[in-house]
Design an enzyme around this catalytic site. Sequence first.
Site, PDB file in Angstrom:
ATOM      1  N   HIS A  95       0.815  -1.216   0.000  1.00  0.00           N
ATOM      2  CA  HIS A  95       0.000   0.000   0.000  1.00  0.00           C
ATOM      3  C   HIS A  95       0.852   1.270   0.000  1.00  0.00           C
ATOM      4  O   HIS A  95       0.358   2.353  -0.311  1.00  0.00           O
ATOM      5  CB  HIS A  95      -0.990  -0.002   1.173  1.00  0.00           C
ATOM      6  CG  HIS A  95      -0.392   0.300   2.517  1.00  0.00           C
ATOM      7  ND1 HIS A  95      -0.098  -0.674   3.439  1.00  0.00           N
ATOM      8  CD2 HIS A  95      -0.042   1.471   3.101  1.00  0.00           C
ATOM      9  CE1 HIS A  95       0.389  -0.129   4.530  1.00  0.00           C
ATOM     10  NE2 HIS A  95       0.445   1.169   4.344  1.00  0.00           N
ATOM     11  N   ASP A 125       0.096  -7.649   1.612  1.00  0.00           N
ATOM     12  CA  ASP A 125       0.506  -6.240   1.610  1.00  0.00           C
ATOM     13  C   ASP A 125       2.022  -6.100   1.600  1.00  0.00           C
ATOM     14  O   ASP A 125       2.579  -5.248   2.289  1.00  0.00           O
ATOM     15  CB  ASP A 125      -0.089  -5.503   2.810  1.00  0.00           C
ATOM     16  CG  ASP A 125      -0.072  -3.984   2.609  1.00  0.00           C
ATOM     17  OD1 ASP A 125       0.169  -3.540   1.467  1.00  0.00           O
ATOM     18  OD2 ASP A 125      -0.269  -3.247   3.592  1.00  0.00           O
ATOM     19  N   SER A 198       4.704   2.507   7.927  1.00  0.00           N
ATOM     20  CA  SER A 198       4.286   1.363   7.109  1.00  0.00           C
ATOM     21  C   SER A 198       5.427   0.874   6.230  1.00  0.00           C
ATOM     22  O   SER A 198       6.062   1.660   5.527  1.00  0.00           O
ATOM     23  CB  SER A 198       3.100   1.746   6.222  1.00  0.00           C
ATOM     24  OG  SER A 198       1.944   1.924   6.989  1.00  0.00           O
TER      25      SER A 198
END
Length: 467
Positions: A95, A125, A198
């Site tokens: 992402h 992911d 992230s």
Amino acid sequence: MVLLLVWSLAASAQQTSLAPLAEQISPSVVNITTSTTVAGRTGPQGIVPEGSPFEDFFREFQDRNNDGNRAPRRSSALGSGFVISEDGFVVTNNHVIDGADEITIEFFSGEELPAEVVGTDPNTDIALLKVETDEPLPFVSFGDSDVARVGDWVIAMGNPLGQGFSVSAGIVSARNRALSGTYDDYIQTDAAINRGNSGGPLFNMNGEVIGVNTAILSPNGGSIGIGFSMASNVVTRVVDQLREFGETRRGWLGVRIQDVTEDVAEAMGLEKAAGALVTDVPDGPSKDAGIEAGDVIVSFAGTEVEDTRSLVRQVGNSPVGESVRVVVMRDGQTQTLKVVLGRREDAESDDPEVSEEELEDSAAQSKDMLGLTISPLNSDLREELELDSSVQGLAVTAVDEVSEAFEKGLRIGDVITEAGQQKVTTIAQLEERVQAARDAGRKSILLLVRRAGDPRFVALSLEEAEE
């Protein structure tokens, strides 16, 4: 005594500073900046509904703020990642880079290099990037996430809120967390993880990556001490495949399954509620091997199957084309079947059509039992329920809203295709299966119910069945 204890704890903390470890692993952590072209807006989309009396007002407001410029614009985003090889392979979250036109990697030294996407896996992911460099890069290795214990110290590193390289520490709060994905296996930690973290690494005290920081649970968008890192033992398998093939290649068993609940186990005469109950077997590896709807898969490749989630992960982690032994429970007996796994990514999403002759229309009749009003399928019902000729069974034409059947999700239009793991096409057959279950001392009967082609097993108590 109390003062002495406090002093001892402080001295111990000084002796176990995380600074040496942070200095050792920091050079391998990177900041990731992405650039994406965003189409210009031509009106107040997303602000007010189309046709609203305020539409003209908001369009004027937007035009004034945009100076009439509705041309496409560039949008930037920030994330983190880490280098896993000296020749420039970088791991991050999918992402973080999804949809990006340009990706720039900033190293701890301040050097910046463009990166290309090697491959991505939205299911976990994870994304693998590559930078080109003449100099060997500092990198880190993956550790074994399975040996991480609740209470172990961990370090999270990354670029929180775009503030640059940052280190936070905490412990492993929980393991084997599942959020929403099929292949989820998250480590939960209270180490501070915020937006921008992230894709960054979660390190153990040996400087090994045991997780990739992916998500947080928060009511306000900031860290409240509930962060999730995808376990390294999942990530390494994905990265190895992306590095070799540029894509993932997961094993595919070719069955639809559901968990074995307590009532389902009782209805099937199983000793415990464990394994994966097969609800459908389309054309594919399992059908070729002889697995049938109603089988309970209790072992896969020598490993006991606890539930559907564990089976999906086991199969997905198995090599495509591998021949595995699958143990199923069928009619109270175990059978071992050999299945040659297909590839999950190549599997068709739609069920294949079943080529069977349509039964002759049954007499127009219905029966109230099990909290349901049931009718045999005929031409009128097929047309009303939009069912093709391949569907055979009994249609649910009414459901008592105070019944167990309603509570367990049965609705008008559902089609019962099996009862007691045998096909039923007439009310007489269903009544026979109910009586057989009673005679066997069962407290419930297992029904295979289809809705819009999707099958599932439901166990209903025999107390609601009419004598």
